[in-house]
Design an enzyme around this catalytic site. Structure first.
Site, PDB file in Angstrom:
ATOM      1  N   TYR A 120     -10.763  -4.070 -18.407  1.00  0.00           N
ATOM      2  CA  TYR A 120     -10.628  -5.499 -18.074  1.00  0.00           C
ATOM      3  C   TYR A 120      -9.472  -5.699 -17.086  1.00  0.00           C
ATOM      4  CZ  TYR A 120     -10.417 -10.532 -18.639  1.00  0.00           C
ATOM      5  OH  TYR A 120     -10.448 -11.886 -18.403  1.00  0.00           O
ATOM      6  N   PHE A 170     -19.774 -24.029   8.050  1.00  0.00           N
ATOM      7  CA  PHE A 170     -20.784 -23.362   7.251  1.00  0.00           C
ATOM      8  C   PHE A 170     -21.069 -24.280   6.068  1.00  0.00           C
ATOM      9  CE2 PHE A 170     -22.368 -20.464   3.986  1.00  0.00           C
ATOM     10  CZ  PHE A 170     -23.476 -19.997   4.663  1.00  0.00           C
ATOM     11  N   THR A 171     -22.320 -24.287   5.606  1.00  0.00           N
ATOM     12  CA  THR A 171     -22.763 -25.264   4.593  1.00  0.00           C
ATOM     13  C   THR A 171     -21.829 -25.345   3.387  1.00  0.00           C
ATOM     14  OG1 THR A 171     -24.182 -23.516   3.723  1.00  0.00           O
ATOM     15  CG2 THR A 171     -25.220 -25.132   5.169  1.00  0.00           C
ATOM     16  N   ASP A 221     -13.056 -16.492   8.341  1.00  0.00           N
ATOM     17  CA  ASP A 221     -14.202 -16.251   7.465  1.00  0.00           C
ATOM     18  C   ASP A 221     -14.861 -14.974   7.975  1.00  0.00           C
ATOM     19  OD1 ASP A 221     -16.655 -16.054   6.212  1.00  0.00           O
ATOM     20  OD2 ASP A 221     -17.155 -18.178   6.391  1.00  0.00           O
ATOM     21  N   LYS A 228     -22.539 -10.146   2.131  1.00  0.00           N
ATOM     22  CA  LYS A 228     -22.848  -9.745   3.512  1.00  0.00           C
ATOM     23  C   LYS A 228     -21.953  -8.570   3.903  1.00  0.00           C
ATOM     24  CE  LYS A 228     -24.145 -14.237   3.267  1.00  0.00           C
ATOM     25  NZ  LYS A 228     -23.597 -15.476   3.754  1.00  0.00           N
ATOM     26  N   ARG A 248     -32.532 -23.920   9.244  1.00  0.00           N
ATOM     27  CA  ARG A 248     -31.129 -24.145   9.555  1.00  0.00           C
ATOM     28  C   ARG A 248     -31.079 -25.258  10.596  1.00  0.00           C
ATOM     29  NH1 ARG A 248     -27.610 -21.520   5.808  1.00  0.00           N
ATOM     30  NH2 ARG A 248     -28.447 -23.399   4.924  1.00  0.00           N
ATOM     31  N   PHE A 287     -30.844 -28.747   0.815  1.00  0.00           N
ATOM     32  CA  PHE A 287     -31.795 -27.756   1.315  1.00  0.00           C
ATOM     33  C   PHE A 287     -32.099 -26.673   0.296  1.00  0.00           C
ATOM     34  CE2 PHE A 287     -28.750 -24.335   1.956  1.00  0.00           C
ATOM     35  CZ  PHE A 287     -27.557 -25.019   2.067  1.00  0.00           C
TER      36      PHE A 287
HETATM   37  C1  LIG Z   1     -22.806 -16.524   3.138  1.00  0.00           C
HETATM   38  C2  LIG Z   1     -21.626 -17.073   3.791  1.00  0.00           C
HETATM   39  C3  LIG Z   1     -20.623 -17.710   3.040  1.00  0.00           C
HETATM   40  C4  LIG Z   1     -20.734 -17.931   1.557  1.00  0.00           C
HETATM   41  O1  LIG Z   1     -20.799 -16.733   0.855  1.00  0.00           O
HETATM   42  P1  LIG Z   1     -21.588 -16.594  -0.533  1.00  0.00           P
HETATM   43  O2  LIG Z   1     -21.277 -15.208  -0.981  1.00  0.00           O
HETATM   44  O3  LIG Z   1     -23.037 -16.817  -0.242  1.00  0.00           O
HETATM   45  O4  LIG Z   1     -21.061 -17.622  -1.463  1.00  0.00           O
HETATM   46  C5  LIG Z   1     -19.529 -18.183   3.730  1.00  0.00           C
HETATM   47  N1  LIG Z   1     -19.423 -18.049   5.061  1.00  0.00           N
HETATM   48  C6  LIG Z   1     -20.372 -17.455   5.801  1.00  0.00           C
HETATM   49  C7  LIG Z   1     -20.199 -17.333   7.270  1.00  0.00           C
HETATM   50  C8  LIG Z   1     -21.508 -16.950   5.200  1.00  0.00           C
HETATM   51  O5  LIG Z   1     -22.464 -16.374   5.956  1.00  0.00           O
END
Ligand SMILES: *Cc1c(COP(=O)(O)O)cnc(C)c1O
Length: 482
Positions: A80, A132-133, A223, A266, A389, A455
């Site tokens: 842990y 970003f969303t 980011d 990603k 998108r 969405f």
């Molecule tokens: C996917 C993504 C996020 C959010 O990440 P999650 O792991 O899906 O929560 C933030 N910024 C960018 C540019 C992304 O492509």
């Protein structure tokens, strides 16, 4: 991918890996695809995966793992607190970013939540190249305002600009002067800018923004979710960087940043996320929210197996034979569509191929969601699942008015190392057919519209009855083909 020249003079991407585990796919007949998309409320997020042939919805958490990643998962240490797995991941992040502190989170948006909760206040502004969303949802949820400073070329459909994710540096200066550094929560630069088509920024641009932010005392937040593609594009497109290693470019980007956060769904071919910084004050500011919302400081809601996979995946991200697989497949996809006259975002970016739905369905009013309609039509035509998108992915203003998106895109993501070139060729062929039959396709309207991130789970229906006409035309043109 290796630098291979071809005898024929034709060029195509060549993978430097082989497939050792496979998953069987099914392609449903078009009538069953119609039943499936109807059941999903014309929202591709709500399709069942068993009804999908090629899943190009996203690259999030669906990139193929390597044998080395799978092997690493077996030696995960699930203590842990103080687990070796955490130490290995932390050491890898130190190595690639030269930053001392790491806060693990369960995915990228959790990092966005923590950053927004700590630094954004009602009335604060967060300038960025492009939103970003999920980041926008977190900033606005705590009363902040997002301001986008991407250059004009960033939202142009076709362009030869190599770095469409760049910000307009004069506007950075202006916003700091006008709003005052004390009202700026932080400045956000998104690598491989997602919503404008996976478009990179240049190192030169990042440096210029970083200098302005540092002299004003504003934190620069990178980011890095789509960092891999951005690293590749800097290496192949930015004068002066062609002889640098990707690892060196990564360190240079980190030098410009005060905070780096990422989605490891990603970056690193796994599932998770995190925040890194070299500033002990930032670390202390953010730290307390990790055990509160994520998990203890050595796992942050991630499974230790995934953390091991991410450690190896980060290493593979810096492997120059591996990093270009995505961008080169996408380049092929985009150029082949362009050759057939299909309107696509150029130059090709990372993440996926992006079709310009405003151009493809220029007869559909933007208030009837051409990108969403195109996502449904592509699924009907091919069984390929893409992601809207465009305006559907926006949120309404507090007074209920609906902002129209700058761009209406259908994104066809290519998760890394997953699809073969023949599968990409199939998608191109069916999209070509649909383009020739595009006048049949009409718009969509809401049946059920959620207030936040609509969405993801909202439901719609076609305006008119175009879906049946499209299926009839498919049968007429393709006979009994799937
Ligand atoms: C996917 C993504 C996020 C959010 O990440 P999650 O792991 O899906 O929560 C933030 N910024 C960018 C540019 C992304 O492509």
């Amino acid at each position: 991918m290796a630098k291979v020249a071809y005898y024929s003079g034709e060029t195509f991407p060549l993978e430097m890996h082989k497939v050792r585990i496979i998953q069987k796919l099914t392609l449903l007949p078009v009538e069953e695809r119609l039943r499936a998309i109807e059941g999903a409320g014309y929202n591709t997020f709500l399709l069942e995966n068993r009804d999908v042939f090629l899943d190009m919805l996203t690259d999030s958490g669906v990139n193929a793992m390597s044998d080395r990643q799978q092997a690493a998962m077996l030696v995960a240490d699930d203590a842990y607190a103080g687990s070796e797995t955490f130490t290995r991941l932390h050491d890898k992040l130190r190595e690639i970013f030269a930053m001392e502190y790491f806060l693990p989170t369960h995915q990228g948006r959790a990092a966005e939540h923590i950053l927004s909760r700590v630094y954004v206040r009602p009335g604060s502004v967060v300038p960025m190249n492009y939103h970003f969303t999920t980041m926008k949802a977190h900033i606005t949820a705590v009363g902040g305002e997002v301001v986008e400073l991407v250059g004009e070329e960033g939202v142009a459909v076709t362009s030869s600009h190599p770095f469409k994710g760049n910000v307009n540096v004069n506007q950075v200066r202006e916003i700091i002067d006008e709003r005052g550094a004390e009202n700026i929560a932080f400045f956000r630069m998104e690598a491989g800018t997602n919503l404008i088509g996976g478009q990179p920024f240049s190192l030169e641009n990042l440096r210029a923004v970083s200098d302005l932010c540092r002299s004003a005392g504003v934190y620069l937040v990178l980011d890095a979710s789509l960092l891999a593609d951005n690293l590749h594009f800097i290496k192949v497109r930015e004068p002066g960087c062609e002889d640098w290693s990707v690892a060196k470019i990564c360190l240079e980007m980190a030098k410009c940043s005060d905070i780096i956060y990422f989605s490891a769904r990603k970056l690193g071919f796994g599932r998770g996320g995190g925040i890194v910084t070299n500033n002990p004050d930032i670390y202390t500011d953010l730290r307390s929210l990790v055990p509160m919302y994520e998990g203890f400081l050595t796992y942050g809601g991630m499974s230790v197996r995934e953390m091991e996979a991410i450690t190896v995946g980060l290493d593979e991200t810096l492997d120059e034979d591996m990093i270009n697989q995505g961008p080169l497949f996408i380049e092929h996809f985009v150029h082949e569509m362009e050759r057939r006259g299909i309107p696509v975002i150029t130059p090709p970016g990372g993440l996926g191929a992006h079709i310009d739905a405003k151009g493809f369905l220029d007869h559909v009013d933007q208030r009837q969601y051409p990108s969403g309609a195109l996502a449904s039509a592509v699924y009907l035509a091919s069984g390929v699942r893409g992601m809207e998108r465009g305006t559907m992915s926006e949120q309404r203003e507090p007074d209920g008015t609906e902002p129209l998106s700058h761009m209406e895109l259908l994104r066809l993501a290519l998760p890394r190392r997953v699809f073969t070139l023949s599968q990409v060729q199939y998608a191109i062929d069916r999209i070509h057919w649909l383009y020739d039959r595009r006048r049949i396709v009409g718009g969509l309207e809401w049946v059920e519209e959620p207030e936040i991130l609509r969405f993801f789970y909202g439901r719609l229906r076609p305006v008119g009855d175009w879906q049946h006409a499209l299926v009839d035309k498919f049968r007429e043109d393709f006979g009994d083909s799937l």
